[in-house]
Structures are given as structure tokens and as C-alpha cells.
Design a protein around this motif. Structure first.
Motif, PDB file in Angstrom:
ATOM      1  N   UNK A  78      42.280  38.968  37.437  1.00  0.00           N
ATOM      2  CA  UNK A  78      42.897  39.325  38.711  1.00  0.00           C
ATOM      3  C   UNK A  78      41.953  38.887  39.833  1.00  0.00           C
ATOM      4  N   UNK A  79      42.407  39.026  41.066  1.00  0.00           N
ATOM      5  CA  UNK A  79      41.575  38.638  42.203  1.00  0.00           C
ATOM      6  C   UNK A  79      40.305  39.482  42.283  1.00  0.00           C
ATOM      7  N   UNK A  80      40.347  40.687  41.734  1.00  0.00           N
ATOM      8  CA  UNK A  80      39.168  41.555  41.746  1.00  0.00           C
ATOM      9  C   UNK A  80      38.033  40.966  40.921  1.00  0.00           C
ATOM     10  N   UNK A  81      38.361  40.139  39.930  1.00  0.00           N
ATOM     11  CA  UNK A  81      37.321  39.530  39.110  1.00  0.00           C
ATOM     12  C   UNK A  81      36.361  38.719  39.969  1.00  0.00           C
ATOM     13  N   UNK A  82      36.895  38.001  40.946  1.00  0.00           N
ATOM     14  CA  UNK A  82      36.031  37.209  41.823  1.00  0.00           C
ATOM     15  C   UNK A  82      35.051  38.101  42.584  1.00  0.00           C
ATOM     16  N   UNK A 117      34.414  32.944  36.577  1.00  0.00           N
ATOM     17  CA  UNK A 117      35.332  33.409  37.615  1.00  0.00           C
ATOM     18  C   UNK A 117      35.528  32.348  38.691  1.00  0.00           C
ATOM     19  N   UNK A 118      34.456  31.675  39.069  1.00  0.00           N
ATOM     20  CA  UNK A 118      34.541  30.681  40.139  1.00  0.00           C
ATOM     21  C   UNK A 118      35.122  29.351  39.671  1.00  0.00           C
ATOM     22  N   UNK A 119      35.328  29.217  38.354  1.00  0.00           N
ATOM     23  CA  UNK A 119      35.984  28.005  37.839  1.00  0.00           C
ATOM     24  C   UNK A 119      37.502  28.153  37.795  1.00  0.00           C
ATOM     25  N   UNK A 120      37.999  29.370  38.044  1.00  0.00           N
ATOM     26  CA  UNK A 120      39.433  29.624  37.972  1.00  0.00           C
ATOM     27  C   UNK A 120      40.136  29.174  39.243  1.00  0.00           C
ATOM     28  N   UNK A 121      41.414  28.905  39.109  1.00  0.00           N
ATOM     29  CA  UNK A 121      42.252  28.580  40.256  1.00  0.00           C
ATOM     30  C   UNK A 121      42.627  29.892  40.939  1.00  0.00           C
ATOM     31  N   UNK A 122      42.084  30.131  42.117  1.00  0.00           N
ATOM     32  CA  UNK A 122      42.276  31.408  42.804  1.00  0.00           C
ATOM     33  C   UNK A 122      43.749  31.715  43.056  1.00  0.00           C
ATOM     34  N   UNK A 123      44.570  30.677  43.205  1.00  0.00           N
ATOM     35  CA  UNK A 123      45.992  30.896  43.498  1.00  0.00           C
ATOM     36  C   UNK A 123      46.749  31.455  42.295  1.00  0.00           C
ATOM     37  N   UNK A 124      46.177  31.322  41.112  1.00  0.00           N
ATOM     38  CA  UNK A 124      46.852  31.796  39.904  1.00  0.00           C
ATOM     39  C   UNK A 124      46.370  33.175  39.457  1.00  0.00           C
ATOM     40  N   UNK A 125      45.418  33.748  40.179  1.00  0.00           N
ATOM     41  CA  UNK A 125      44.906  35.060  39.801  1.00  0.00           C
ATOM     42  C   UNK A 125      45.914  36.151  40.146  1.00  0.00           C
TER      43      UNK A 125
END
Length: 665
Positions: A78-82, A117-125
Motif C-alpha cells: 500500500x502507499x503506507x509502505x513507502x 518499496x522505492x522500486x515499485x510503481x507508486x501509481x499501482x500501490x
């Protein structure tokens, strides 16, 4: 995405193995939730992220859980992971703390989580919406302190959430007793179960792997008490007021500023939770007391949200309890949010003295005698294994140290006493020889060297002595051993990773880290019992007047451990109530990642409990669990008779009703 009203369930996500984080996952799986990363026991300061955000996910132990569950696909990012990942500054505090206790390097896990976490596509979280329950909880505690985000929830798996259940939970972190009361009343109006969480160590962590679902919350609201940090020392009355979020170490540190000491459990344990559960039974108990002896007053919240104080006149006999086996509880009937606890003086002439023995019978004789005489502030018999786990910096050194003690020195038990000058004289009159504070310091700093002497010519010669203990602690070999161990902070620091050696050289140069009295009071070393594995310590109190009965009980624990092929040893034997009882902990060790051995541990705990009750004159964990705020006279008396066959069958039915089906023995 989870929409309002939907339940949070396990979801398959991208496994971390695909990102090359195998090493981080391997480290995380070894974590045992000892909780030492949440107290400043090395003088390094605390994890800035955990201290700021509170939720377990922001602490090193929580990040270890997240890495495992992300890797296993139990949760989807989820976005909280970032926010969790990037809140870590990679300052390295956790590496120093965790390496001292467990030899792990959690900073590697935090770094891997950050990169992932920073390798993920933030729009898909995932964006987790605020449902009505979260809104209601946030109205009580504030926007920051309530959530249903899976990233936060997953960090509580094992310490209060059972494995393999849907994440149908909320976490709320109140700051006051009034907020705890409001949360409970709100939960009741919504018909949602709840359970408090303090340190999340020891039994609460082990229970998801042994006796699964026995003491956990299967859905509902987790009330994390970490923000209840009130701590006041009142020297004029030798008391302290302690909130539910205060750990044993934090309280002891404040008390010592006033030359006072408190009777507390392990460093990472929370004081109020220990009072409520087992009453803080320690090796200091014969002098400082146990159960309700430890406190003056309590503030608590009952399961209907009613706030009470223990001294209120409306409470009918608050110290009275039914201690029969049919009155078993595996969950608290109240939440202790604040306690006024007793403090005791620290004397200038305190010293630690060990008396070595080659057999438990002689060690038991002496601890019973000293217990009746009231000799010693802290008094206990320790096994060689317990001693080795405490003082040795690594598990391998501890294993070799055990071998040296058992097979060469014949040091299989020690009577461990913290005493004043006048008590030391009594001990020296009774004992043939003792191990004094300078020698104990030598054993701590020289433990790596002593362990390395296994199979050496020196040890072979020593083992051929008629009395190796006398030769090495009171005879001609003592001087040679002291010189040969080369016990210095620089030498013990060499066993740590190269980048940590200079730091640990400075740590071991501090007087307190080789001062056995300080180590007993602050109890930072028991965390090593859970060094990359779990430890369960069943036992209880037994009448001190029948030595043969005590020995039968100890043998029963050993026989059951052998039967189920477990690593095991006596933990400690310590007097209670002016020597009328002795408290015994017997330790079983197991790999918490091995389902087979966890199952055997479950069976062992149940079997030893049943056999103890059948033996009679014994108070086991089931007798005193969640009875810690009652008077010891109501918990330890009268002496129970052994269960009849009919009562034994009833007891097993009670266990079945509490725990569900379990393997018969």
C-alpha cells in the motif's frame, strides 16, 4: 483496492525473492520479537522512526515482519509502505542493539525494504480507505493513531495476530486511560472484539507457533499501549507511577537515578502487563515479594470500559481470586493502564557471588537453606546452559562454553546470589569455595577464550582433577585460568562483525556491562535465550518443604523434553515467600520456523502442565496466569492436591475448550 466495508484478507503480491532480497528475508525469519530494539540499553538512542510513529511497522522488529509477509505474498503493498520504508534513516542503531542480543543485522532488512518499496510503481500501490470503524477510533485518539492499513497490521503478526488468518483488524494507539475506556466502549457498541498489546514479547510471540490461536486476537481491534508513557519516581515514598507503555529497563533506569531499585521482568517487558499476567516473579522475589507485593495501586479498565482504581472502596476484596484449575483464563479480564509500584534501596556494599556445583541436589540444598534464612537480595540456582546463554556474546560461543562447563569444569549448576556484605559472609561460611565479582568479570570478558579451550590439553588435565571446581576456583589453577583467558574488552569485541568491533569494545569497557549486580537488575541478557530461536519456560511454584518432590518435578520436565526430542535444560530455581516456595523455570528451545518442532513444543507444554497438576503441591502457569494483581496468599495457598483421574479428565476438557483440538500424549 479495499473499499469501505470490505474485510482485509491475505492477498498475493510480488514476492521479494524476485528483487534479490533473499538475505533480508533470511535475517527476518530468524527474528524472535525480543523487543530489545525498542529500549536504549546500549546508550545508542532509539530508532528515530519507531519513536516518532509508534506503530510496530516503524520499528526494526516490525520491518522484519513486513519483509517476510511481503515475500510470502500475504500482503500487497500500500502507499503506507513507502512511508514506512523511507522513514528509516539507516542510522544503524538497530544493528548494534540487535547484534548484542541476537547476532542479527536488521539494518540490512531495513535497507532492502527501502530499495524494494522505492522500486515499485507508486501509481499501482493500494490506497486503503477510511471506514466507519477507523473514523470512530480516530475521533478518540487523533488522525495519526488509528489505522486498518495492511502494512501496519502485518507487523503485528505473531505478536498478537495469529498466522494464516485474514487481516480483519484495526490498530489504535491511545495516550490516556480515558482513551482506552472510550475505545473499549466504542468496540462494544460495534460488537468488535479487542485485545491490548504492550511489548509483544515472550509468551505472546511464542503462542502463535505453539498453542496457535490460544492467546491471540483472531479479528478486531488491537489496542497498542506504547504511548502510555507516564513515569514518575517518588523517592520520599519509595514508589513509582508507571504507565502501561513503560518497559522494565526504562523504569529501572529512572529508579537507579535515585539509588532505588524495582522488581521487574526482562528489560523489554512492560511493567503493567507483567503485573497483570504473572505478577513479576523474579530471582529477587524472596526479598522483594511477588504478585500483589509488587504494587501499591493500579488504574485499570474493565471489558465494559469502566475505569477503576484498585484502592476504591466499591471494589469488593480486590485481592481475592479462585486459583483452581477450572478457573483458567488465557486473556486478560481488564487492561492495567497505570500502576504505582514499590521501590527498594540500592546498597553500597552489594556484590554478586556465585557458588559452583556439579549436581542439582547440592545446589538445591543450599538455595533452600539461604531462602529460609533470607540471605541475598537476588537468589537463584542457574543451570550451566542458562549461565552460558546469558554471558556469552554468540550462540556458538555459548554452545562451546556449555561443553566446557559440563564436561571439563563439572560446573553444571551455580548458586547465583546478589547480596550485602553480611550475607556474603554467611555464604562463604556455608560454601567450600565461591566465584567472586572479579572472577565473574573475567568469565564474561573471557568467555570466547574459555569456550575455545574445549578439547585443549589444559582442559583435559583439569577434567582429571578429583574436584575440578576447587582446582580452578580455589586452587592452583585459578591464576593460570585468569591469565589464560586474556579477558579484555578488546578481545571479546573481536567476536563481533568487523564494522561493530570498535563499538563493542567501548560497550564492554563500561563498568556496568561486566557488573553482575547491574546486569541482574536491568536484565538485558535474558534476550539471548531467544537468540535466533524461540524459548518457552514452563514451570511454576512448588512447596519448598519436600526436596524429593522438587527433584521429581525437575526430572519430569527433562524426561518430557527427551521424549519429544527437544533442546532443553533447567532455567532457574528461586525461593519465594521467605523460602516457603521455590519458583522453577524449565526451558525448551525450538526453531519457530519449523512447524513440526513447534507442534512438539505445544504437546510438551500441555503434557508437562497435566503431569505437574497430577503430581500435586505445584502451582503451574495455568494456576497464576492473569492473576498477577492478587495476593500471593490467594495464589499460592492452599497447597493443591494431585488431580484424581476424574479431575484430570475434567482438566483436559477445559484445555480442549480453550485451545481446541490438540495432539494427545
Amino acid at each position: 483496492m479495499i473499499t469501505t466495508g470490505e474485510k482485509m484478507t491475505h492477498q498475493k503480491g510480488v514476492t521479494l525473492k524476485k528483487t534479490g532480497l533473499e538475505d533480508a528475508v533470511a535475517i527476518a525469519r530468524k527474528g524472535t520479537h525480543c523487543g530489545m530494539c525498542r529500549i536504549d540499553f546500549l546508550g545508542t538512542g532509539l530508532c528515530p522512526s519507531g519513536k516518532k510513529h509508534g506503530y510496530l511497522a516503524y520499528w526494526p522488529q516490525g520491518r522484519m515482519e513486513l519483509v517476510k509477509h511481503l515475500n510470502d505474498g500475504i500482503i500487497k503493498p500500500t502507499k503506507t509502505l513507502l512511508d514506512i520504508a523511507n522513514s528509516c534513516s539507516l542510522c544503524g542503531i538497530c544493528d548494534k542493539q540487535c547484534n548484542f542480543a541476537t547476532q542479527l543485522r536488521p539494518e540490512k532488512v531495513a535497507k532492502a525494504l527501502k530499495e524494494y518499496a522505492n522500486s515499485l510503481d507508486a501509481s499501482e500501490l493500494q490506497q486503503v480507505p477510511e471506514d466507519d470503524i477507523v473514523k470512530g477510533l480516530r475521533a478518540i485518539v487523533g488522525e495519526q493513531w488509528a489505522t486498518n492499513d495492511p502494512m501496519i497490521l502485518a507487523s503485528y503478526i505473531r505478536s498478537i495476530i495469529p498466522p494464516d488468518v485474514p487481516l480483519d483488524y484495526y490498530v489504535v494507539i491511545p495516550e490516556t486511560t480515558e482513551q482506552v475506556s472510550q475505545i473499549i466502549k466504542f468496540a462494544n457498541t460495534q460488537n468488535i472484539p479487542f485485545l491490548p498489546r504492550s511489548g509483544g514479547t515472550a509468551l505472546s510471540v511464542a503462542s502463535p507457533t505453539v498453542l496457535a490461536h490460544a492467546t491471540n486476537l483472531e479479528r478486531g481491534i488491537i489496542i497498542d499501549l506504547i504511548r502510555l508513557k507516564k513515569l514518575e519516581i517518588h523517592p520520599e515514598s519509595s514508589t513509582a507511577i508507571v504507565g502501561a507503555g513503560v518497559t522494565s529497563f526504562e523504569l529501572q533506569k529512572e529508579a537507579y537515578q535515585h539509588r532505588l531499585r524495582v522488581n521487574v521482568a526482562e528489560a523489554g517487558a512492560h511493567v503493567c502487563a507483567n503485573l497483570a499476567t504473572t505478577g513479576i516473579v523474579t530471582t529477587w522475589g524472596n526479598t522483594y515479594g511477588c504478585f500483589a507485593d509488587n504494587f501499591i495501586d493500579l488504574e485499570l479498565v474493565e471489558n465494559d470500559g469502566t475505569m477503576k482504581r484498585h484502592h476504591e472502596l466499591e471494589i469488593a476484596n480486590p485481592y481475592s481470586v479462585d486459583n483452581g484449575f477450572v478457573n483458567i483464563s488465557l486473556s486478560p479480564p481488564y487492561i492495567v493502564t497505570e500502576a504505582t509500584v514499590k521501590l527498594f534501596p540500592v546498597f553500597d556494599d552489594e556484590e554478586a557471588v556465585f557458588v559452583p556445583f556439579d549436581n542439582v541436589e547440592d545446589a538445591l540444598d543450599m538455595v533452600l537453606e539461604l531462602g529460609r534464612r533470607g540471605v541475598g537480595l537476588s537468589l537463584a540456582v542457574l543451570s550451566y546452559k542458562y549461565l552460558a546463554e546469558f554471558i556469552c556474546p554468540t550462540r556458538q560461543i555459548a554452545t562451546d562454553f556449555e561443553d566446557v562447563c559440563k564436561n571439563y569444569l563439572k560446573l553444571r549448576y551455580v548458586l547465583d546470589v546478589v547480596c550485602k556484605k553480611e550475607d556474603k559472609k554467611i555464604i562463604q561460611e556455608i560454601a567450600e569455595y565461591t566465584i567472586d565479582q572479579p572472577m565473574l568479570k573475567t568469565l564474561i570478558l573471557g568467555s570466547p577464550k574459555l569456550a575455545s579451550l574445549k578439547q585443549s590439553e589444559f582442559m583435559k588435565i583439569l577434567s582429571e582433577e578429583e574436584d575440578p571446581l576447587r582446582a580452578v576456583f580455589a586452587g592452583p589453577m585459578k591464576k593460570h585460568l585468569e591469565q589464560g583467558l586474556d579477558a579484555t574488552p578488546a578481545n571479546i569485541a573481536k567476536v563481533y562483525d568487523a564494522d561493530l568491533q570498535e563499538f563493542f569494545k567501548k560497550i564492554y569497557a563500561k563498568p556496568e556491562f561486566t557488573n553482575v549486580v547491574w546486569l541482574h537488575a536491568f536484565r538485558i541478557l535474558p534476550s539471548r535465550l531467544m537468540r535466533q530461536r524461540m524459548a518457552m519456560g514452563p514451570g511454576g511454584a512448588v512447596w519448598a518443604g519436600d526436596k524429593a518432590h522438587i527433584l521429581r518435578w525437575i526430572k519430569m520436565f527433562a524426561d518430557v523434553g527427551d521424549k519429544h526430542r527437544l533442546e532443553h535444560a533447567l532455567g532457574f530455581i528461586s525461593p519465594l515467600d521467605q523460602g516457603k516456595f521455590v519458583y522453577i523455570e524449565y526451558d525448551y528451545f525450538y526453531d519457530h520456523n519449523d512447524a513440526d518442532v513447534a507442534g512438539r513444543i505445544s504437546t510438551t507444554l500441555l503434557e508437562t502442565t497435566e503431569k505437574s497438576l497430577v503430581l500435586g503441591k505445584i502451582f503451574t502457569l495455568v494456576n497464576y496466569l492473569f492473576k498477577g494483581i492478587y495476593r500471593k496468599e490467594h495464589v499460592l495457598y492452599p497447597l493443591p492436591k494431585g488431580l484424581t483421574p476424574e479431575e484430570d479428565a475434567m482438566f483436559l476438557n477445559v484445555l480442549h475448550s480453550l485451545l481446541g483440538d490438540f495432539e494427545e500424549w
